[in-house]
Design an enzyme around this catalytic site. Structure first.
Site, PDB file in Angstrom:
ATOM      1  N   CYS B  40       0.826  -1.214   0.000  1.00 49.74           N
ATOM      2  CA  CYS B  40       0.000   0.000   0.000  1.00 49.74           C
ATOM      3  C   CYS B  40       0.862   1.265   0.000  1.00 49.74           C
ATOM      4  O   CYS B  40       1.492   1.594   0.998  1.00 49.74           O
ATOM      5  CB  CYS B  40      -0.917  -0.054   1.218  1.00 49.74           C
ATOM      6  SG  CYS B  40      -1.651   1.500   1.709  1.00 49.74           S
ATOM      7  N   CYS B  43       0.012   4.072   2.526  1.00 53.10           N
ATOM      8  CA  CYS B  43       0.360   3.717   3.911  1.00 53.10           C
ATOM      9  C   CYS B  43       1.753   4.229   4.250  1.00 53.10           C
ATOM     10  O   CYS B  43       2.036   4.578   5.398  1.00 53.10           O
ATOM     11  CB  CYS B  43       0.354   2.199   4.101  1.00 53.10           C
ATOM     12  SG  CYS B  43      -1.282   1.470   3.956  1.00 53.10           S
TER      13      CYS B  43
END
Lengths: 315, 115
Positions: B40, B43
């Protein structure tokens, strides 16, 4: 006081940063802490030259950053909230304000990019993070063996639908027209993929669910009476883009969609402000064109700064 | 990987897992768990922000990280469908979650709104 201040850390901003740093301009790049460059959420880029096997968007942008920083580009994480005129020793300059500080520069390069447009239907906001998503690479793995709906028919929608078939047992593409807009190779892959099915001429009118998405209501655009519910655990929305340019209203010319109007030298209507990448009015929004624009914007800004300082080569 | 022993007033984000989350939720009166994954991109933007917040608010708020790929039980328990996702716990109870990246000041404002 910087020579050049760049707002945005996607392919356009980082390329501009690399060129400006190599030109020995005192350069600062503001990277948003809030809105990651959209390309960093793309699983696979196959059309950026030099990477025949393809590369993930995140990895590619990390390489851009590494390369730009190698030439001394200073990057900080902060979001521009306003831009105003100022001056330095009677020379015109610009002041960029963030929530906590402000920065001054002789020239500013706007490379803020875009975000995914929302559908603005019932359930969308309430269920964001609970099955509604705008990032397939982030959230796809949570939907193993699920039925997912992808809304949109362009390159991003189809690329992400293909990616989601790695996890989902079925992906339904809901598109408002009767064929995909996506480029030929992606179109072919989608049609060949057994896990992908289509709902043509259809728009989403509601996303259903209490604590999590349970389905979407779709309506046929040709026959508004024709409404039905697709059961689904997740909805991924890739229907269009909105440029991050709201803080520029009244400062420089934007088109009706909010995109920044630039000339071939990436000059905006405001002297000393340049723009590049997806936030500008242009025909093709791709990494490769963003990089090209970024290089031009930096060169153009360098020229402008040297002219202000009276150090333009050849004068 | 050895599981981190729960320290008092950490000034950096600690690591929690399916095995230690319960203990952490009970031990720290104000706990924020960042659910993230290697895959991700967004993130990774939150990482440095949490480092900074953990330092600034040491003794008041404990920040922790949980890798969703390695801890499926927590993913199921809290029905995580989107990351980055911050789970906010007060006195042993989940009081809210925050989905998506945001600037440091906004993030701490949101975290405090649950207090």
């Amino acid at each position: 006081m910087y020579d050049i201040l760049i707002v945005g850390s996607g392919p356009a901003g980082l390329t501009a940063g690399m060129y400006a740093s190599r030109a020995a301009m005192r350069t600062l790049l503001l990277a948003s802490a809030y809105h990651p460059s959209l390309i960093t959420t793309t699983d696979l880029i196959e059309n950026y030259p030099g990477f025949p096997e393809g590369i993930s968007g995140f990895e590619l942008v990390e390489k851009f950053r590494e390369q730009a920083e190698k030439f001394g580009l200073e990057c900080i994480q902060d979001d521009a909230v306003s831009l105003e005129k100022t001056s330095k020793n009677s020379a015109p300059a610009w002041k960029v304000t963030t929530s906590g500080s402000s920065f001054e520069a002789l020239a500013v390069i706007i490379a803020t990019g875009t975000e995914y447009a929302h559908l603005n239907v019932k359930g969308e906001e309430e269920l964001t993070g609970r099955g509604v998503s705008y990032c397939a690479t982030c959230d796809g793995p949570f939907f193993k063996d699920a039925h997912l709906v992808v809304v949109g028919g362009g390159d991003t929608a189809v690329q992400e639908a293909l990616f989601l078939t790695r996890f989902a047992r079925k992906v339904t593409i809901v598109h408002r027209r009767d064929r995909l807009r996506a480029t030929g190779i992606l179109r072919q892959r989608a049609h060949d993929n057994e896990r992908i099915s289509f709902e043509w001429n259809a728009v989403v009118t509601e996303i259903m669910g209490e604590s999590a998405v349970t389905g979407v209501k779709i309506r046929n655009v040709k026959n508004p009476e024709d409404e039905k519910v697709l059961k689904a655990e997740g909805v991924f929305i890739f229907t269009g883009y909105i440029p991050y340019t709201s803080f520029l209203h009244g400062i420089l010319a934007l088109d009706e969609g909010g995109y920044i109007v630039v000339d071939a030298e990436m000059k905006t209507s405001a002297p000393g402000i340049f723009a590049c990448g997806d936030c500008t009015k242009k025909l093709l929004r791709q990494v490769v064109t963003a990089c090209g624009d970024g290089a031009t914007a930096a060169f153009s800004a360098e020229h402008y700064v040297n002219e202000l300082k009276g150090t333009l080569y050849g004068t | 990987m050895a599981e981190e022993i729960l320290v008092t007033n950490p000034d950096h984000p600690i690591t929690v897992t399916d095995g230690t989350i319960k203990e952490a939720v009970e031990a720290y009166p104000f706990l924020v768990i960042d659910c993230w994954a290697e895959w991700c991109g967004p993130c990774k933007m939150i990482g440095p922000i949490l480092e900074s917040l953990a330092k600034k608010h040491a003794g008041e708020i404990v920040f922790a990280k949980l890798d969703v790929e390695k801890n499926p039980q927590t993913v199921a328990t809290y029905s995580i469908r989107s990351i980055p996702n911050l789970l906010v716990f007060k006195n042993g109870n989940k009081v809210g979650d925050i989905v998506g990246a945001m600037p440091e000041e906004k993030l701490i404002e949101r975290i405090r709104s649950f207090a």
